[in-house]
Design a protein around this motif. Sequence first.
Motif, mmCIF file in Angstrom:
data_model
loop_
_atom_site.group_PDB
_atom_site.id
_atom_site.type_symbol
_atom_site.label_atom_id
_atom_site.label_comp_id
_atom_site.label_asym_id
_atom_site.label_seq_id
_atom_site.Cartn_x
_atom_site.Cartn_y
_atom_site.Cartn_z
ATOM 1 N N VAL A 63 45.423 59.342 24.451
ATOM 2 C CA VAL A 63 46.433 58.745 23.795
ATOM 3 C C VAL A 63 47.465 57.740 24.452
ATOM 4 C CG1 VAL A 63 48.708 59.642 22.402
ATOM 5 C CG2 VAL A 63 46.407 60.739 22.273
ATOM 6 N N LEU A 64 48.059 58.130 25.569
ATOM 7 C CA LEU A 64 48.851 57.045 26.174
ATOM 8 C C LEU A 64 48.154 55.813 26.765
ATOM 9 C CD1 LEU A 64 51.017 59.084 28.385
ATOM 10 C CD2 LEU A 64 51.667 58.108 26.303
ATOM 11 N N ALA A 66 45.526 54.542 24.982
ATOM 12 C CA ALA A 66 45.475 53.770 23.786
ATOM 13 C C ALA A 66 46.428 53.298 23.385
ATOM 14 C CB ALA A 66 44.729 54.489 22.635
ATOM 15 N N SER A 67 47.863 53.736 23.671
ATOM 16 C CA SER A 67 49.051 53.177 22.736
ATOM 17 C C SER A 67 49.900 52.055 23.871
ATOM 18 C CB SER A 67 49.948 54.332 22.476
ATOM 19 O OG SER A 67 50.370 54.884 23.762
ATOM 20 N N LEU A 68 49.110 51.512 24.682
ATOM 21 C CA LEU A 68 49.888 50.505 25.569
ATOM 22 C C LEU A 68 51.423 51.116 26.286
ATOM 23 C CD1 LEU A 68 49.718 47.389 23.364
ATOM 24 C CD2 LEU A 68 48.780 47.884 25.549
ATOM 25 N N ALA A 69 51.057 52.404 26.881
ATOM 26 C CA ALA A 69 52.342 52.816 27.197
ATOM 27 C C ALA A 69 52.243 52.666 28.871
ATOM 28 C CB ALA A 69 52.242 54.612 27.278
ATOM 29 N N ALA A 74 56.176 56.400 30.863
ATOM 30 C CA ALA A 74 54.877 57.039 30.409
ATOM 31 C C ALA A 74 54.263 57.861 31.189
ATOM 32 C CB ALA A 74 53.964 55.780 30.214
ATOM 33 N N TRP A 124 44.227 57.975 31.571
ATOM 34 C CA TRP A 124 45.158 56.934 31.051
ATOM 35 C C TRP A 124 44.811 55.313 31.438
ATOM 36 C CZ3 TRP A 124 50.430 56.459 33.681
ATOM 37 C CH2 TRP A 124 51.155 55.501 33.049
ATOM 38 N N HIS A 132 42.453 47.356 26.645
ATOM 39 C CA HIS A 132 43.492 46.415 26.549
ATOM 40 C C HIS A 132 43.502 45.362 27.543
ATOM 41 C CE1 HIS A 132 45.482 48.728 23.669
ATOM 42 N NE2 HIS A 132 45.557 49.741 24.543
#
Length: 140
Positions: A63-64, A66-69, A74, A124, A132
């Motif tokens: 999740v982190l 994929a969410s650009l954290a 983070a 991560w 990304h």
Amino acid sequence: RRPSPRAGRPRHARTHAMRNRVAGAHAGAAAAAAVDEAHLSRQQVLDRVFWARHVVAVGVGAVLGASLALGAFAFLFGAAAVVTLTHVYYSAALTRDADDSIDLTRAAATEGLGSGIALFVLVWIGVFNALHVLPEDFEV
């Protein structure tokens, strides 16, 4: 040489006697397993905490990633999520199934912690790079 006590019985009678003993052993093992399922031992609880922590680590890392954290925030958020979600699982689901005589709070808090956080960081970074980072970002 003395004849064995079973020598007088026909072969099929010996075979049936052996099958009955094996079937009785399996039935006894199944009954023991049903009784053991009601209460978890110390090692069973710690095994479940270990694997739950790793499953949570993979999910939080994905999740982190994929969410650009990015950054320390983070990382701290992800590590705290791995620890907190596993502790919630332990206190809600496993303590009611464990024997009343064992207290595993400290052991459950540290079971698989290092490898769980390492797995979180690995997933991560892997998901972040896969989603990304583009090949043209690496100019040589």
